[in-house]
Design a protein around this motif. Structure first.
Motif, PDB file in Angstrom:
ATOM      1  N   GLU A 150       4.733  20.025   9.739  1.00  0.00           N
ATOM      2  CA  GLU A 150       3.878  18.884   9.407  1.00  0.00           C
ATOM      3  C   GLU A 150       2.817  19.280   8.393  1.00  0.00           C
ATOM      4  O   GLU A 150       2.547  18.534   7.454  1.00  0.00           O
ATOM      5  CB  GLU A 150       3.224  18.344  10.673  1.00  0.00           C
ATOM      6  N   ASP A 151       2.227  20.454   8.558  1.00  0.00           N
ATOM      7  CA  ASP A 151       1.203  20.889   7.611  1.00  0.00           C
ATOM      8  C   ASP A 151       1.777  21.087   6.212  1.00  0.00           C
ATOM      9  O   ASP A 151       1.118  20.765   5.211  1.00  0.00           O
ATOM     10  CB  ASP A 151       0.543  22.194   8.080  1.00  0.00           C
ATOM     11  N   ALA A 152       2.996  21.607   6.117  1.00  0.00           N
ATOM     12  CA  ALA A 152       3.618  21.790   4.799  1.00  0.00           C
ATOM     13  C   ALA A 152       3.838  20.447   4.117  1.00  0.00           C
ATOM     14  O   ALA A 152       3.621  20.308   2.898  1.00  0.00           O
ATOM     15  CB  ALA A 152       4.943  22.543   4.943  1.00  0.00           C
ATOM     16  N   ILE A 153       4.258  19.461   4.882  1.00  0.00           N
ATOM     17  CA  ILE A 153       4.465  18.123   4.313  1.00  0.00           C
ATOM     18  C   ILE A 153       3.136  17.529   3.880  1.00  0.00           C
ATOM     19  O   ILE A 153       3.024  16.946   2.786  1.00  0.00           O
ATOM     20  CB  ILE A 153       5.177  17.213   5.333  1.00  0.00           C
ATOM     21  N   LEU A 154       2.100  17.679   4.713  1.00  0.00           N
ATOM     22  CA  LEU A 154       0.789  17.136   4.351  1.00  0.00           C
ATOM     23  C   LEU A 154       0.212  17.854   3.139  1.00  0.00           C
ATOM     24  O   LEU A 154      -0.450  17.229   2.303  1.00  0.00           O
ATOM     25  CB  LEU A 154      -0.162  17.230   5.547  1.00  0.00           C
ATOM     26  N   ARG A 201     -12.705   5.681   5.774  1.00  0.00           N
ATOM     27  CA  ARG A 201     -11.371   5.183   6.093  1.00  0.00           C
ATOM     28  C   ARG A 201     -10.395   5.715   5.056  1.00  0.00           C
ATOM     29  O   ARG A 201     -10.712   5.784   3.879  1.00  0.00           O
ATOM     30  CB  ARG A 201     -11.365   3.644   6.077  1.00  0.00           C
ATOM     31  N   PRO A 202      -9.196   6.105   5.483  1.00  0.00           N
ATOM     32  CA  PRO A 202      -8.226   6.638   4.534  1.00  0.00           C
ATOM     33  C   PRO A 202      -7.739   5.583   3.558  1.00  0.00           C
ATOM     34  O   PRO A 202      -7.884   4.380   3.793  1.00  0.00           O
ATOM     35  CB  PRO A 202      -7.084   7.124   5.435  1.00  0.00           C
ATOM     36  N   PRO A 203      -7.154   6.005   2.442  1.00  0.00           N
ATOM     37  CA  PRO A 203      -6.632   5.040   1.481  1.00  0.00           C
ATOM     38  C   PRO A 203      -5.437   4.288   2.050  1.00  0.00           C
ATOM     39  O   PRO A 203      -4.750   4.760   2.954  1.00  0.00           O
ATOM     40  CB  PRO A 203      -6.212   5.925   0.293  1.00  0.00           C
ATOM     41  N   GLY A 204      -5.181   3.112   1.510  1.00  0.00           N
ATOM     42  CA  GLY A 204      -4.029   2.336   1.943  1.00  0.00           C
ATOM     43  C   GLY A 204      -4.373   1.377   3.065  1.00  0.00           C
ATOM     44  O   GLY A 204      -5.528   1.081   3.334  1.00  0.00           O
ATOM     45  N   GLU A 205      -3.333   0.916   3.746  1.00  0.00           N
ATOM     46  CA  GLU A 205      -3.521  -0.089   4.801  1.00  0.00           C
ATOM     47  C   GLU A 205      -2.339  -0.045   5.755  1.00  0.00           C
ATOM     48  O   GLU A 205      -1.480   0.833   5.663  1.00  0.00           O
ATOM     49  CB  GLU A 205      -3.655  -1.481   4.187  1.00  0.00           C
ATOM     50  N   ASN A 206      -2.318  -1.002   6.692  1.00  0.00           N
ATOM     51  CA  ASN A 206      -1.229  -1.136   7.662  1.00  0.00           C
ATOM     52  C   ASN A 206      -1.111   0.076   8.576  1.00  0.00           C
ATOM     53  O   ASN A 206      -0.046   0.651   8.759  1.00  0.00           O
ATOM     54  CB  ASN A 206       0.119  -1.380   6.949  1.00  0.00           C
ATOM     55  N   TRP A 207      -2.256   0.476   9.170  1.00  0.00           N
ATOM     56  CA  TRP A 207      -2.247   1.620  10.069  1.00  0.00           C
ATOM     57  C   TRP A 207      -1.726   1.217  11.439  1.00  0.00           C
ATOM     58  O   TRP A 207      -2.050   0.142  11.936  1.00  0.00           O
ATOM     59  CB  TRP A 207      -3.663   2.188  10.217  1.00  0.00           C
ATOM     60  N   PRO A 208      -0.943   2.078  12.084  1.00  0.00           N
ATOM     61  CA  PRO A 208      -0.539   1.801  13.464  1.00  0.00           C
ATOM     62  C   PRO A 208      -1.767   1.696  14.363  1.00  0.00           C
ATOM     63  O   PRO A 208      -2.786   2.347  14.112  1.00  0.00           O
ATOM     64  CB  PRO A 208       0.314   3.025  13.840  1.00  0.00           C
ATOM     65  N   GLU A 209      -1.654   0.929  15.443  1.00  0.00           N
ATOM     66  CA  GLU A 209      -2.805   0.665  16.306  1.00  0.00           C
ATOM     67  C   GLU A 209      -3.399   1.952  16.874  1.00  0.00           C
ATOM     68  O   GLU A 209      -4.615   2.114  16.926  1.00  0.00           O
ATOM     69  CB  GLU A 209      -2.390  -0.269  17.440  1.00  0.00           C
ATOM     70  N   GLU A 210      -2.527   2.888  17.306  1.00  0.00           N
ATOM     71  CA  GLU A 210      -3.045   4.113  17.909  1.00  0.00           C
ATOM     72  C   GLU A 210      -3.805   4.969  16.892  1.00  0.00           C
ATOM     73  O   GLU A 210      -4.764   5.672  17.229  1.00  0.00           O
ATOM     74  CB  GLU A 210      -1.913   4.929  18.540  1.00  0.00           C
ATOM     75  N   HIS A 215      11.442  11.960   9.226  1.00  0.00           N
ATOM     76  CA  HIS A 215      11.615  12.444  10.597  1.00  0.00           C
ATOM     77  C   HIS A 215      10.260  12.654  11.272  1.00  0.00           C
ATOM     78  O   HIS A 215      10.109  12.439  12.477  1.00  0.00           O
ATOM     79  CB  HIS A 215      12.398  13.759  10.596  1.00  0.00           C
ATOM     80  N   ARG A 216       9.256  13.067  10.509  1.00  0.00           N
ATOM     81  CA  ARG A 216       7.922  13.332  11.050  1.00  0.00           C
ATOM     82  C   ARG A 216       6.950  12.181  10.809  1.00  0.00           C
ATOM     83  O   ARG A 216       6.009  11.999  11.580  1.00  0.00           O
ATOM     84  CB  ARG A 216       7.360  14.613  10.436  1.00  0.00           C
ATOM     85  N   PHE A 217       7.155  11.442   9.720  1.00  0.00           N
ATOM     86  CA  PHE A 217       6.231  10.369   9.352  1.00  0.00           C
ATOM     87  C   PHE A 217       7.047   9.115   9.068  1.00  0.00           C
ATOM     88  O   PHE A 217       7.707   9.030   8.026  1.00  0.00           O
ATOM     89  CB  PHE A 217       5.426  10.761   8.119  1.00  0.00           C
ATOM     90  N   PRO A 218       7.014   8.133   9.964  1.00  0.00           N
ATOM     91  CA  PRO A 218       7.873   6.961   9.791  1.00  0.00           C
ATOM     92  C   PRO A 218       7.511   6.087   8.598  1.00  0.00           C
ATOM     93  O   PRO A 218       8.310   5.242   8.197  1.00  0.00           O
ATOM     94  CB  PRO A 218       7.692   6.196  11.108  1.00  0.00           C
ATOM     95  N   SER A 219       6.313   6.275   8.041  1.00  0.00           N
ATOM     96  CA  SER A 219       5.920   5.462   6.888  1.00  0.00           C
ATOM     97  C   SER A 219       4.891   6.224   6.065  1.00  0.00           C
ATOM     98  O   SER A 219       4.263   7.189   6.535  1.00  0.00           O
ATOM     99  CB  SER A 219       5.330   4.125   7.341  1.00  0.00           C
ATOM    100  N   LYS A 220       4.696   5.759   4.845  1.00  0.00           N
ATOM    101  CA  LYS A 220       3.665   6.335   3.988  1.00  0.00           C
ATOM    102  C   LYS A 220       2.284   6.134   4.592  1.00  0.00           C
ATOM    103  O   LYS A 220       1.413   7.020   4.488  1.00  0.00           O
ATOM    104  CB  LYS A 220       3.738   5.690   2.594  1.00  0.00           C
ATOM    105  N   ALA A 221       2.061   5.000   5.237  1.00  0.00           N
ATOM    106  CA  ALA A 221       0.765   4.727   5.842  1.00  0.00           C
ATOM    107  C   ALA A 221       0.447   5.745   6.933  1.00  0.00           C
ATOM    108  O   ALA A 221      -0.678   6.255   7.023  1.00  0.00           O
ATOM    109  CB  ALA A 221       0.736   3.311   6.423  1.00  0.00           C
ATOM    110  N   VAL A 222       1.416   6.064   7.758  1.00  0.00           N
ATOM    111  CA  VAL A 222       1.202   7.055   8.818  1.00  0.00           C
ATOM    112  C   VAL A 222       0.920   8.416   8.202  1.00  0.00           C
ATOM    113  O   VAL A 222       0.022   9.145   8.643  1.00  0.00           O
ATOM    114  CB  VAL A 222       2.423   7.117   9.750  1.00  0.00           C
ATOM    115  N   LEU A 223       1.664   8.782   7.173  1.00  0.00           N
ATOM    116  CA  LEU A 223       1.445  10.071   6.512  1.00  0.00           C
ATOM    117  C   LEU A 223       0.038  10.148   5.919  1.00  0.00           C
ATOM    118  O   LEU A 223      -0.669  11.149   6.097  1.00  0.00           O
ATOM    119  CB  LEU A 223       2.510  10.274   5.432  1.00  0.00           C
TER     120      LEU A 223
END
Length: 199
Positions: free
Chosen positions: A13-17, A114-123, A50-58
């Motif tokens: 995950e850290d390598a992807i981030l 707040r991070p850039p973008g939108e549509n964050w999952p509730e959790e 596999h680790r991040f279901p969307s760009k927003a989550v990433l």
């Protein structure tokens, strides 16, 4: 019957981030796509999804990781028992961190609350809403140690002196990719200490 042990994931995950941060720094939010991150990492896009279901989550996890990394140094510095040394440490941490981790520092400077973008999952939204609680508590504790009590005015002065002023000092160098002048830390520290004396 043997126990099947799955292979460890090739890309952490850290390598992807880290790759996402590089892409974001180079191309901005519009250029930060899953395909671009995969290309930077040398990974198939499926490894990212596999680790991040969307760009927003990433993006959200990248922002959270960045903020928590910065806060770790901030909290360590502001906890110094000598209040002036604590202030020097906070300013020094911010300036040194912005010099050695410019991509992360830019992300925080441009998206402080707040991070850039939108549509964050509730959790993730719930976690973002509490990410600054330890910093708020540390600032209240610093106010009590320095001034005897934490009032709205004292909190304002401490935030102005230890957050806003140092960020103003590095802002132009950080966002324009310019090297920090040698005297930046001294000037920023002295300015912040003077501001703290005004409460």
């Amino acid at each position: 019957m043997g126990v099947h042990v799955g292979r460890p994931p090739r890309f952490s995950e850290d390598a992807i981030l880290d790759a996402a941060l590089d892409v974001l720094t180079d191309g901005g939010l519009d250029g930060m796509t899953i395909a671009a991150i995969a290309a930077r990492l040398g990974a198939p896009t499926g490894s990212i999804y596999h680790r991040f279901p969307s760009k927003a989550v990433l993006l959200g996890r990248l922002w959270l990781r960045t903020v928590l990394r910065f806060q770790a140094g901030f909290l360590e510095a502001i906890g110094h028992p000598d209040v002036d040394e604590a202030a020097r440490g906070v300013v020094g941490h911010l300036i040194e961190w912005s010099r050695t981790s410019p991509g992360e520092a830019r992300l925080v400077a441009e998206h402080w609350n707040r991070p850039p973008g939108e549509n964050w999952p509730e959790e993730m939204t719930a976690r973002m809403s509490t990410v600054n609680e330890r910093v708020d508590q540390a600032i209240d504790d610093y106010c009590r140690r320095r001034y005897g009590h934490a009032t709205p005015e004292n909190r304002y002065v401490v935030r102005f002196a230890l957050q806003h002023l140092p960020y103003a000092a590095i802002h132009v160098f950080l966002l324009e990719g310019l090297p920090q002048p040698a005297h930046l830390r001294r000037v920023a520290t002295e300015t912040s200490l003077h501001a703290l004396s005004l409460a």
